[in-house]
Enzyme design. Structure first.
Site, short mmCIF file in Angstrom:
data_model
loop_
_atom_site.label_atom_id
_atom_site.label_comp_id
_atom_site.label_asym_id
_atom_site.label_seq_id
_atom_site.Cartn_x
_atom_site.Cartn_y
_atom_site.Cartn_z
N GLU A 423 0.81 -1.23 0.00
CA GLU A 423 0.00 0.00 0.00
C GLU A 423 0.83 1.27 0.00
O GLU A 423 0.57 2.20 0.77
CB GLU A 423 -0.95 0.00 1.20
CG GLU A 423 -1.98 -1.08 1.14
CD GLU A 423 -3.11 -0.90 2.15
OE1 GLU A 423 -3.08 0.05 2.95
OE2 GLU A 423 -4.03 -1.73 2.12
N GLU A 499 -4.51 -9.07 1.29
CA GLU A 499 -5.02 -8.59 2.57
C GLU A 499 -6.54 -8.56 2.50
O GLU A 499 -7.10 -7.97 1.58
CB GLU A 499 -4.46 -7.19 2.84
CG GLU A 499 -4.31 -6.89 4.30
CD GLU A 499 -3.59 -5.56 4.55
OE1 GLU A 499 -2.41 -5.45 4.17
OE2 GLU A 499 -4.21 -4.67 5.11
C1 GAL Z 1 -4.34 -1.99 5.38
C2 GAL Z 1 -2.87 -1.93 5.74
C3 GAL Z 1 -2.60 -2.59 7.05
C4 GAL Z 1 -3.59 -2.14 8.08
C5 GAL Z 1 -4.97 -2.48 7.61
C6 GAL Z 1 -6.06 -2.12 8.59
O1 GAL Z 1 -4.69 -1.01 4.50
O2 GAL Z 1 -2.10 -2.55 4.75
O3 GAL Z 1 -1.30 -2.31 7.48
O4 GAL Z 1 -3.43 -0.79 8.27
O5 GAL Z 1 -5.21 -1.76 6.41
O6 GAL Z 1 -7.32 -2.46 8.07
#
Ligand code: GAL
Length: 793
Positions: A423, A499
């Site tokens: 990100e 993720e």
């Molecule tokens: C993502 C990020 C993570 C964490 C997560 C929380 O965007 O990569 O590190 O912040 O969101 O939802």
């Protein structure tokens, strides 16, 4: 004359002194000249020695050194502060201050130690570190997540020359990430001694280019470093051992090792009927490399490896050893209750085991390389790994960090993907694309056997950004079905759910509570970018080209309190809380991720005052059907929908709510929640009753508050006091409450919704460790853990 020193590696974890605060370092030592020599040519050893040996800095500064062992995190020892003064270390870092700290350690070496190579390796220091040895400035390192090492051979003192003093300054005022990072030397430190001819640092590279049931080819490239001042004839003998220690292959190669250079040698071995590595059968082999020169053995070096093949397919997803395998992953940061980021190896193993028991087969080390022992354990217990580079950075330091990760980690069979960034703001930009390409090219040069990936949340196809990597990562790709639409347009792209979910839930809580900072386990307050575990999983099951999911996260972690800030100090994205206590969604994952029959009911059944009122009861199960009953009366049977959950509306009445899971007519699993009475006694559940007496082994003890009948009281928050006697100590405590401001380094902890955790650490003495838990108004409990020298964990 060759010294003939065969490699010796020892852990330098014990006997450090720690000072929290700034110490003025004499200019000459800090930067000016080597060894603390002033420009007048006078050795300012006096000043240097004061810092190094005594409790006095320059001038009158009084230094209070305390004894510590590594791994160490001073951040977690402090008080939470909701304060602007925290600067960068605000809520995203868990409202704990950073600061500056110093570590020092002394040791002696015998006179014969001179003439060989001495290297110190720091596996990870959180903050910017500066290392001096015997007054010599050795180096500075910026970047808390990858190790670094220094050759100390010239500056060490041997025999009568005196005592050696290592001084390490850690400046943890700033931070790198947006999660809790801890402060200090939070991973192991090693002192390694070799001959001047030795296998170079991370100097072996094992690949398995051909893997079949009948036979596998194992290629090993070995870099031999010759630091003598003449070229030497060397022989490299490599022996391959199977998992039981039986020699299965061997070969020797002669070479001319040029002086002050590295010579790379290549060998190839055939392994007949190899036992292939997989999460279910994590079989490991070992290569032993021996370097011989003029008849003398100069080095012996071991490399553990596995034999397996991986393949990613744009339509079908991931294949391990030719078989399709859905990647059931979780993303994780590195902290845990009671210890911050300073996890003893056994606690790392505990976390991984809990994930595996949930049915997970993959671990994404977010957003940085993990501690080396985590990878050893993943190899050993069978857990696939997405190993992640810290950031999108092709500066000399950025590239060096990536290269060190690749050289350090490329022999681990568990690693299947190199993730190069997460990100980053520059995703989708021209500059970002150039940097990513440099990182990807660097990766392919050092290890072409695994695909590269970037974990993106925007800019996927802009400016050719993701053309730089083999696998396009989707962080929360479910949004507007972005991942599915992209697949339709780019069917040739390899994709992965890098993720997923970010489902905010607080263990044992069934109503959002903004004042306390709690989120309901029903998922009524999940972030806009997140989704339910059910959606994340069913998207993959219905679209295999998505390859896998990495749920954000396996465990709650300190920092990133979401959606509420103070008093909340940690995230609640975890399938488990910071102590590893399962939340309800853990059981959903267990039901869909593994074979064993699972039935789980939520919520708990203690709702005084709600008699007669409707409560939504949910059941997660992987059986054919589930029948729910309340106090023996059937509330109906429902067919299980494989990726969803079942729901009943039940008018509350105290008693027993029971779910029975059946395959056909056969009951295969059941779970009951019972209305508990008042808190009556404490119960202790040690993870193990035995430990290794190595001063590090840590045994988590789950602590429950029970009623008179032995039921967990799901709302109990009694304060519990721990007493540890015998051959161990209390390392830390926790309870998974995201808004608890109690100290983790304490003998006191409240239960949170019925549970808290005590971490017991062995000493280096054999014997019994007694843990006693008491609380006002409750019957106490005791347990004994036996610490032994032999490895019986
Ligand atoms: C993502 C990020 C993570 C964490 C997560 C929380 O965007 O990569 O590190 O912040 O969101 O939802």
């Amino acid at each position: 004359m060759r010294s003939g020193t065969v490699r010796n590696k020892r852990k330098l974890d014990e006997d450090w002194s720690f000072y929290k605060g700034e110490i003025r370092i004499p200019y000459a030592v800090k930067a000016g000249m080597t060894g603390g020599i002033t420009d007048a040519g006078v050795l300012r050893d006096g000043e240097w020695l004061d810092i190094a040996y005594h409790d006095r800095g320059m001038g009158e500064q009084k230094l209070e050194w305390t004894s510590v062992s590594l791994p160490h995190d001073w951040c977690v020892e402090q008080q939470y502060v909701q304060d602007e003064l925290l600067g960068a270390r605000d809520g995203s870092h868990g409202y704990l201050p950073g600061g500056i700290g110093f570590y020092r350690r002394t040791f002696t070496l015998p006179a014969e130690a001179a003439g060989s190579k001495w290297r110190i390796r720091f596996d990870g220091v959180s903050g910017t570190s500066t290392v001096w040895v015997n007054g010599h400035l050795i180096g500075s390192h910026h970047g808390g997540y990858i190790g670094f090492s220094y050759d100390l051979s010239d500056v060490l003192r041997y025999g009568d020359e005196g005592v050696n003093v290592i001084l390490v300054k850690v400046d943890a005022t700033e931070c790198e990430g947006w999660w809790y990072e801890g402060c200090g030397i939070y991973r192991h430190v090693w002192l390694e001694n070799t001959d001047l001819v030795h296998v170079a640092e991370y100097g072996t590279y094992v690949t398995t280019p051909e893997v079949a049931k009948e036979q596998a080819t194992v290629n090993i490239r070995t870099r031999i470093r010759n630091e003598y001042t003449e070229d030497l004839p060397v022989t490299l003998r490599t022996v391959i051992y199977d998992g039981t220690g039986v020699q299965i292959s061997a070969g020797s190669v002669d070479a001319h090792a040029q002086w002050y250079a590295e010579t790379e040698l290549e060998q190839s071995f055939q392994v007949v009927q190899p036992k292939l590595w997989s999460p279910d059968t994590p079989y490991l082999y070992k290569a032993e490399s021996t370097v011989i020169c003029e008849g003398k053995e100069l080095d012996r070096y071991e490399t553990v490896f596995g034999i397996r093949s991986i393949r990613f397919d744009a339509g079908e997803g991931f294949f391990l050893n030719g078989e399709p395998l859905l990647i059931k992953g979780t993303c994780n940061h590195q902290d845990f209750a009671g210890v911050g980021v300073a996890l003893p190896d056994s606690l790392i193993e505990y976390k991984l085991r809990l994930l595996k028991e949930m049915g997970s087969n993959a671990y994404r080390s977010a957003h940085h390389p993990p501690t080396p022992e985590l990878l050893d354990i993943c190899d050993r217990i069978g857990m696939l790994v997405m190993d992640e580079n810290r950031k999108l950075d092709s500066s000399p330091n950025g590239l060096s960090q990536l290269e060190r990760m690749l050289y350090r980690d490329r022999n681990h069979p568990s690693i299947i993907i190199w993730s190069l960034e997460n990100e980053e703001v520059l995703e989708g930009t021209v500059t970002g694309a150039r940097i990513l390409k440099t990182l990807a090219d660097t990766t392919r040069r050092i290890d072409p056997t695994r695909p590269t990936c970037a974990a993106l949340n925007h800019g996927w196809y802009e400016n050719g950004y993701n053309d730089a990597v083999e696998i396009t990562g989707y962080n929360y790709g479910h949004r507007d079905h972005l991942d599915l639409r992209d697949h339709a347009q780019h069917p040739e792209r390899l994709m992965i759910g890098s993720e997923c979910a970010s489902y905010t839930a607080t263990r044992g809580i069934y109503e959002d509570d903004p004042a306390k900072g709690y989120c309901s386990e029903y998922g009524t307050n999940i972030p806009s970018w997140g989704c339910t575990p059910q959606q994340a999983w069913s998207d993959l099951v219905n679209n295999r080209f998505l390859t896998g999911v990495f749920m954000w996260t396996g465990f709650d972690y300190r920092g990133e309190p979401t959606p509420y800030l103070w008093p909340c100090i940690n995230s609640h994205f975890g399938l488990m809380d910071t102590c590893g206590f399962p939340k309800d969604s853990y059981y959903y994952m267990k039901a869909v991720w593994q074979e064993e029959p699972v039935v789980h009911v939520l919520p708990h059944w203690n709702w005084p005052g709600s008699e007669g009122k409707p409560i939504e009861v949910r059941v997660f199960a992987n059986t054919d059907t589930v029948e729910l009953s309340l106090n023996g009366r059937s509330l109906g049977e429902q067919q299980v929908e494989k990726t969803g959950y079942l729901s009943w509306e039940v008018n509350y009445e105290p008693g027993e709510l029971k779910a029975v899971g059946k395959h056909g007519k056969l009951t295969v699993a059941e779970k009951a929640v019972v209305t508990a009475g008042q808190p009556y006694r404490i119960a202790l559940f040690p993870d193990r009753q035995e430990g290794r007496a190595d001063g590090s082994d840590t045994i988590p003890v789950r602590v429950a508050v029970l009623d008179r009948q032995g039921h967990i009281v799901p709302t109990a928050d009694n304060e519990i006091r721990f007493e540890v006697t015998g051959a161990g100590k209390l390392l830390g405590v926790g309870n998974g409450n995201p808004s608890s401001h109690e100290a983790d380094k304490s003998t006191l902890r409240r239960a949170f919704n019925g549970w808290c955790l005590a971490l017991i650490q062995t000493s280096s003495e054999e014997g019994a460790i007694q843990l006693k838990a008491v609380s006002a108004g409750l019957a106490g409990a005791e347990t004994v853990i036996q610490a032994n020298f032999k490895d019986n964990s």
